[in-house]
Write an enzyme that holds these catalytic residues in place. Structure first.
Site, PDB file in Angstrom:
ATOM      1  N   HIS A 190       1.753  -7.257  -2.146  1.00  0.00           N
ATOM      2  CA  HIS A 190       2.161  -6.921  -0.778  1.00  0.00           C
ATOM      3  C   HIS A 190       1.928  -5.432  -0.568  1.00  0.00           C
ATOM      4  O   HIS A 190       2.718  -4.599  -1.006  1.00  0.00           O
ATOM      5  CB  HIS A 190       3.634  -7.269  -0.577  1.00  0.00           C
ATOM      6  CG  HIS A 190       4.042  -7.367   0.869  1.00  0.00           C
ATOM      7  ND1 HIS A 190       3.432  -6.645   1.862  1.00  0.00           N
ATOM      8  CD2 HIS A 190       5.007  -8.108   1.485  1.00  0.00           C
ATOM      9  CE1 HIS A 190       3.995  -6.932   3.033  1.00  0.00           C
ATOM     10  NE2 HIS A 190       4.945  -7.822   2.832  1.00  0.00           N
ATOM     11  N   ALA A 192       1.435  -4.091   2.614  1.00  0.00           N
ATOM     12  CA  ALA A 192       1.420  -4.001   4.079  1.00  0.00           C
ATOM     13  C   ALA A 192       2.815  -3.713   4.641  1.00  0.00           C
ATOM     14  O   ALA A 192       3.785  -3.547   3.917  1.00  0.00           O
ATOM     15  CB  ALA A 192       0.889  -5.311   4.658  1.00  0.00           C
ATOM     16  N   HIS A 193       2.876  -3.623   5.982  1.00  0.00           N
ATOM     17  CA  HIS A 193       4.100  -3.732   6.792  1.00  0.00           C
ATOM     18  C   HIS A 193       5.127  -2.636   6.557  1.00  0.00           C
ATOM     19  O   HIS A 193       6.313  -2.808   6.826  1.00  0.00           O
ATOM     20  CB  HIS A 193       4.762  -5.101   6.565  1.00  0.00           C
ATOM     21  CG  HIS A 193       3.871  -6.254   6.864  1.00  0.00           C
ATOM     22  ND1 HIS A 193       4.173  -7.547   6.503  1.00  0.00           N
ATOM     23  CD2 HIS A 193       2.661  -6.320   7.481  1.00  0.00           C
ATOM     24  CE1 HIS A 193       3.202  -8.357   6.876  1.00  0.00           C
ATOM     25  NE2 HIS A 193       2.260  -7.629   7.481  1.00  0.00           N
ATOM     26  N   TYR A 195       6.090  -1.288   3.651  1.00  0.00           N
ATOM     27  CA  TYR A 195       6.753  -1.297   2.345  1.00  0.00           C
ATOM     28  C   TYR A 195       6.092  -0.245   1.442  1.00  0.00           C
ATOM     29  O   TYR A 195       5.260   0.547   1.883  1.00  0.00           O
ATOM     30  CB  TYR A 195       6.718  -2.691   1.746  1.00  0.00           C
ATOM     31  CG  TYR A 195       7.530  -3.702   2.537  1.00  0.00           C
ATOM     32  CD1 TYR A 195       8.914  -3.558   2.664  1.00  0.00           C
ATOM     33  CD2 TYR A 195       6.918  -4.771   3.189  1.00  0.00           C
ATOM     34  CE1 TYR A 195       9.664  -4.465   3.399  1.00  0.00           C
ATOM     35  CE2 TYR A 195       7.658  -5.684   3.923  1.00  0.00           C
ATOM     36  CZ  TYR A 195       9.032  -5.525   4.030  1.00  0.00           C
ATOM     37  OH  TYR A 195       9.780  -6.421   4.765  1.00  0.00           O
TER      38      TYR A 195
END
Length: 385
Positions: A190, A192-193, A195
């Site tokens: 992960h 993205a977003h 974090y």
């Protein structure tokens, strides 16, 4: 539905992984793992999607082996799973075995919340949250985050030290090794977003002047070191998937890159580090990313890097997840026709389905056989479905 979707049901080989079809269950946070341990209900949840014919399942975000990886992140009581510790690893072994028993494939999405972790929460509340430059991000931007949460976390903290950065990288490596030992079929990252990995990539949150900051290429160093560490522990046979995004939870209008050349500066080094599949996270798969070309974000990732890519964003539904109303009608023939048009011209290689698969475990089977595709009800987010 009379649209020919059979091209989506051709196999795909990625390193040592062979997928029966191109449909992927997108990662979706669920909060159903008390003390970070996935139980029998979680194993049954994933098995049902494999039984429904979906070629690959990417798990919800799973905390890596680092004390600040997980907290509440504004979610309230946290039952987020992690990938370390005897009980959690035994729980994930049940998940993997159940999916394999149903003929499916599954990879964990390794996750470190970074700046989005609410300090003082999670399995290790005493651990300080990790921030590249001590910055949560800009405030007053377009976001769905509760103002009370932003108020708690917006004050600057100490930037991550060299030893703290290495500790996090080592945590990713240990969890990648656990994934291989448990029999997972690959590893997803992960990135993205808003974090942790994403905040190293973003100029608004990475203001470092050392070897972990600088221009776009320099800001990829943390991501590339994470990918290299995962490759060392996962081995050569397991594929690595990497999710990235332009938008951030702190700012829905944020952009890592405003041109294809700038995007290459971000993705090129990450690709070279060992990524096999890029997952460009957008709200709508059918929107062009840059002026002058119809390619979406994943399409550009494939064109720039030469690696496989995966489309995501409202597939099977008529609304994006962060729209004011998340419930969505079934996307119907128009949605699927647009999807197939892009797929058949080679824009992407895999199709990630989120809420539609959360709502209906047999969605993939229904799509293939022309059955009616159901709408999404947001209440399903809290069901053991």
């Amino acid at each position: 539905m009379s649209i020919d979707v059979e091209p989506l049901f051709q196999p795909l080989h990625v390193r040592g992984l062979t997928l029966a079809n191109r449909i992927v269950m997108a990662p979706m946070t669920r909060n159903f793992s008390p003390q970070g341990v996935p139980g029998l209900d979680v194993a049954a949840y994933y098995r049902r999607r494999a039984e429904g014919g979906t070629g690959l399942l990417i798990t919800e975000g799973v905390g890596v082996d680092h004390p600040a990886a997980l907290g509440d992140a504004g979610l309230g009581e946290s039952n987020l799973p992690h990938l370390y510790g005897e009980a959690a690893l035994a729980g994930w072994k049940r998940v993997v075995d159940g999916v394999h028993g149903a003929g499916g494939k599954i990879v964990p999405q390794l996750w470190h919340q970074g700046v989005m972790r609410d300090p003082g929460t999670g399995p290790h509340p005493q651990a300080p949250s990790m921030r590249p430059s001590g910055l949560w991000g800009p405030t007053g931007r377009t976001s769905s985050i509760a103002p009370a949460y932003i108020e708690r976390v917006q004050a600057p903290t100490q930037p991550m030290s060299e030893s703290e950065i290495q500790d996090v990288i080592d945590g990713y490596a240990r969890s990648a090794r656990h994934a291989r030992e448990l029999g997972f079929d690959g590893v997803a990252v992960h990135g993205a977003h808003g974090y942790l990995i994403d905040t190293f990539l973003w100029d608004e949150t990475n203001r470092r002047s050392d070897g972990w900051g600088g221009d776009r290429r320099a800001r990829t160093r943390f991501a590339t070191e994470v990918v290299r560490a995962i490759r060392r522990e996962a081995g050569e046979a397991l594929p690595i998937f990497f999710r990235f995004s332009q938008w951030k939870q702190q700012d829905f209008k944020a952009r890592l890159a405003t041109t294809p050349r700038e995007l290459e500066e971000v993705l090129g080094p990450i690709s070279d580090a060992g990524v096999d599949v890029f997952d460009g996270s957008v709200r709508y798969f059918d929107r062009a990313e840059f002026e002058g070309s119809p390619l979406n974000l994943s399409g550009w990732a494939k064109k720039i890097t030469g690696k496989l890519s995966m489309a995501i964003g409202g597939i099977g539904l008529d609304r994006g997840f962060y729209d004011s109303k998340r419930d969505g009608r079934a996307g119907g023939s128009d949605n699927i026709e647009l999807l197939m048009t892009r797929y058949l011209r080679g824009e992407f290689d895999l199709v990630a389905v989120g809420r539609a698969l959360l709502n209906e475990p047999g969605w993939t089977h229904k799509l293939r056989h022309g059955h009616e595709l159901p709408p999404f009800d947001e209440a399903r987010l809290k069901e053991l479905h």
